[in-house]
Design a protein around this motif. Structure first.
Motif, PDB file in Angstrom:
ATOM      1  N   GLN A   1       0.832  -1.206   0.000  1.00 60.70           N
ATOM      2  CA  GLN A   1       0.000   0.000   0.000  1.00 60.70           C
ATOM      3  C   GLN A   1       0.866   1.255   0.000  1.00 60.70           C
ATOM      4  O   GLN A   1       0.603   2.217  -0.738  1.00 60.70           O
ATOM      5  CB  GLN A   1      -0.910  -0.017   1.228  1.00 60.70           C
ATOM      6  CG  GLN A   1      -1.730   1.240   1.441  1.00 60.70           C
ATOM      7  CD  GLN A   1      -2.932   1.310   0.521  1.00 60.70           C
ATOM      8  OE1 GLN A   1      -3.263   0.336  -0.134  1.00 60.70           O
ATOM      9  NE2 GLN A   1      -3.564   2.468   0.466  1.00 60.70           N
TER      10      GLN A   1
ATOM     11  N   ASN B   1      -7.994  -2.996   2.061  1.00 58.92           N
ATOM     12  CA  ASN B   1      -7.113  -4.008   1.478  1.00 58.92           C
ATOM     13  C   ASN B   1      -7.111  -5.275   2.322  1.00 58.92           C
ATOM     14  O   ASN B   1      -7.281  -6.390   1.818  1.00 58.92           O
ATOM     15  CB  ASN B   1      -5.690  -3.439   1.383  1.00 58.92           C
ATOM     16  CG  ASN B   1      -4.866  -4.114   0.316  1.00 58.92           C
ATOM     17  OD1 ASN B   1      -4.984  -5.302   0.088  1.00 58.92           O
ATOM     18  ND2 ASN B   1      -4.014  -3.348  -0.340  1.00 58.92           N
TER      19      ASN B   1
ATOM     20  N   TYR C   1     -10.716  -5.525  -6.883  1.00 59.66           N
ATOM     21  CA  TYR C   1     -10.461  -4.468  -5.900  1.00 59.66           C
ATOM     22  C   TYR C   1      -9.767  -3.279  -6.571  1.00 59.66           C
ATOM     23  O   TYR C   1     -10.143  -2.115  -6.361  1.00 59.66           O
ATOM     24  CB  TYR C   1      -9.608  -5.039  -4.777  1.00 59.66           C
ATOM     25  CG  TYR C   1      -9.163  -4.047  -3.718  1.00 59.66           C
ATOM     26  CD1 TYR C   1      -9.982  -3.733  -2.642  1.00 59.66           C
ATOM     27  CD2 TYR C   1      -7.909  -3.447  -3.780  1.00 59.66           C
ATOM     28  CE1 TYR C   1      -9.572  -2.833  -1.663  1.00 59.66           C
ATOM     29  CE2 TYR C   1      -7.490  -2.552  -2.810  1.00 59.66           C
ATOM     30  CZ  TYR C   1      -8.326  -2.256  -1.752  1.00 59.66           C
ATOM     31  OH  TYR C   1      -7.905  -1.365  -0.796  1.00 59.66           O
TER      32      TYR C   1
END
Length: 459
Positions: free
Chosen positions: A147, A386, A405
């Motif tokens: 991320q 996530n 996603y």
């Protein structure tokens, strides 16, 4: 004994996560670097403003459509294999793209490069489980690093792109990917866990079980609807929307009747936590991209700031999101995913409300504080959704789930782009920014409601 294995594998695990992070960063990096090259490309190829945007649109469309497909392939044939194949495709494409004889082929190269980078994130998510197990750590830790890499890459893209275009030319935006992709490929090949046994059978059997019509139906429906939303062909917007809706209906009909569908719609329908995460992330992304796309225009058009200054003013957003991510990972370990997700959305709502202050003044200190504040919920909600996606799906389906996603991110970005056009058709000024802030707050309320409904799967 377990602790000994974890310590001995620590350097190899860190190297594997570094390679995956480098690969996953290429997609957001290339989606934002190109913004600074549009003027140069217009001059080199003799284009108008509408035509040159295809170099951006082609990348977005290919990424959005390619992520779930590449995730499905990673689930079936091995994430490590697909990751390396994607990086090789990026390196080869970027070596040829600078020699494109016309703009159309350059857009094709951007689309192919997008497909290559689209393999990275879903493949990395599939590998995270094995890496975390080998290192005896929670999957949230390597997911948090991925991320941070994505967030940082998207933020530094315009700055890096400006330097590359200024000193070398637009060709450098492609060439810089070659060493990065090859480094990611070699690192993952050396340090990532080997794939499990791949599917076997004749080519005809593999093609039959791959649901090629379903994949084509998904891509066709998504591309037509997204192109209609982006209004890339103004004279055919409603025709494309109608055709996209019809293609989506045919895709759903096909998937509900096929034994091994590309996208198991029945499973998605039964998996309420996963669907809620997708909705929460898509709506949250709309809020984020309102700021990411709208605020720079406000600062340039209403504040009179130079593009270079605006790029620097947006950096606190990325910096704070990177700092917030490891904190959110630790908080999830202590309080759980849902509480961190809800807290992150509450912070997002507060940060969006404070954006109203920009209707009165665009002073640099205020802008810096507000962009930094927006970075905190971005990092928090980003890693929470996530992780929520990761725990809401079975291991053998994580690839396609991660691909969808990422597609939700592009849906959010396109939604924000369309809404900015609606609220600020004549340009982004402080009056239109007030309307956008109200829209962001409505979207925050929707995200909050969805987050409250989400519960982690217990089966």
């Amino acid at each position: 004994m377990q602790q000994t294995v974890s310590v001995s594998n620590k350097p190899r695990t860190a190297l594997a996560v570094a390679g995956l992070s480098l690969g996953t960063a290429l997609n957001p990096l290339n989606s934002s670097m190109i913004a600074v090259a549009l003027v140069v490309l217009r001059a080199d190829f003799g284009l108008d403003v509408a035509a040159v945007t295809w170099v951006v649109t082609s990348f977005y469309l290919a990424s959005a459509a390619g992520q779930p497909v590449m995730g499905r392939l990673a689930d079936r044939f091995g994430p490590r294999r697909m990751f390396m194949l994607g990086m090789a495709l990026v390196a080869a494409t970027c070596a040829l793209a600078p020699f494109a004889p016309n703009f159309a082929l350059l857009c094709v190269a951007r689309a192919v490069m997008a497909l290559g980078t689209a393999t990275a994130y879903p493949s990395a998510v599939v590998m995270v489980g094995a890496i975390a197990h080998r290192a005896n750590v929670e999957p949230a830790r390597p997911l948090g690093i991925l991320q941070m890499a994505n967030t940082s890459a998207a933020a530094v893209g315009p700055v890096a792109g400006g330097l590359l275009v200024g000193f070398v030319g637009w060709e450098a935006l492609f060439l810089v990917n070659i060493p990065l992709a090859l480094a990611a490929l070699l690192i993952v090949r050396q340090a990532a866990p080997a794939d499990k046994a791949r599917e076997r059978g004749s080519v005809a059997e593999l093609l039959r079980d791959s649901d090629i019509p379903g994949i084509l139906g998904f891509i066709t429906a998504l591309l037509l609807v997204m192109m209609a939303a982006l209004n890339v062909l103004p004279g055919y917007r409603w025709w494309m929307l109608g055709a996209g809706t019809a293609a989506a209906a045919l895709f759903a009909w096909r998937e509900l009747r096929f034994a091994r569908p590309f996208l198991d719609l029945r499973l998605l329908g039964r998996n309420r936590p996963l669907m809620l995460i997708y909705v929460a992330f898509a709506v949250f992304s709309s809020v984020y991209y309102f700021v990411f796309f709208g605020l720079p225009q406000l600062l340039q058009e209403a504040g009179g700031y130079e593009p270079g200054v605006v790029g620097l003013l947006m950096l606190p957003l990325a910096g704070m999101s990177v700092l917030a991510t490891p904190w959110a990972v630790k908080a999830m370990g202590r309080f759980g995913v849902r509480r961190v997700l809800v807290a992150g959305v509450m912070l997002l709502t507060a940060a969006a409300a404070l954006m109203w202050l920009l209707t009165g003044t665009l002073a640099i200190p205020l802008v810096v504080v507000l962009t930094a504040l927006m970075g905190i919920p971005y990092g928090t909600v980003g890693i929470a959704t996530n992780q929520g996606m990761f725990v809401s799906i079975r291991p053998q389906e994580r690839g396609v789930a991660a691909g969808i996603y990422q597609t939700c991110r592009y849906v959010g970005a396109i939604t924000a782009t369309v809404m900015i056009g609606v609220f600020a058709g004549g340009g982004v000024d402080q009056e239109s920014w007030a309307r956008m802030v109200l829209a962001m707050l409505v979207l925050c309320v929707v995200t909050f409601a969805v987050s409250l409904l989400w519960r982690q799967r217990t089966e």
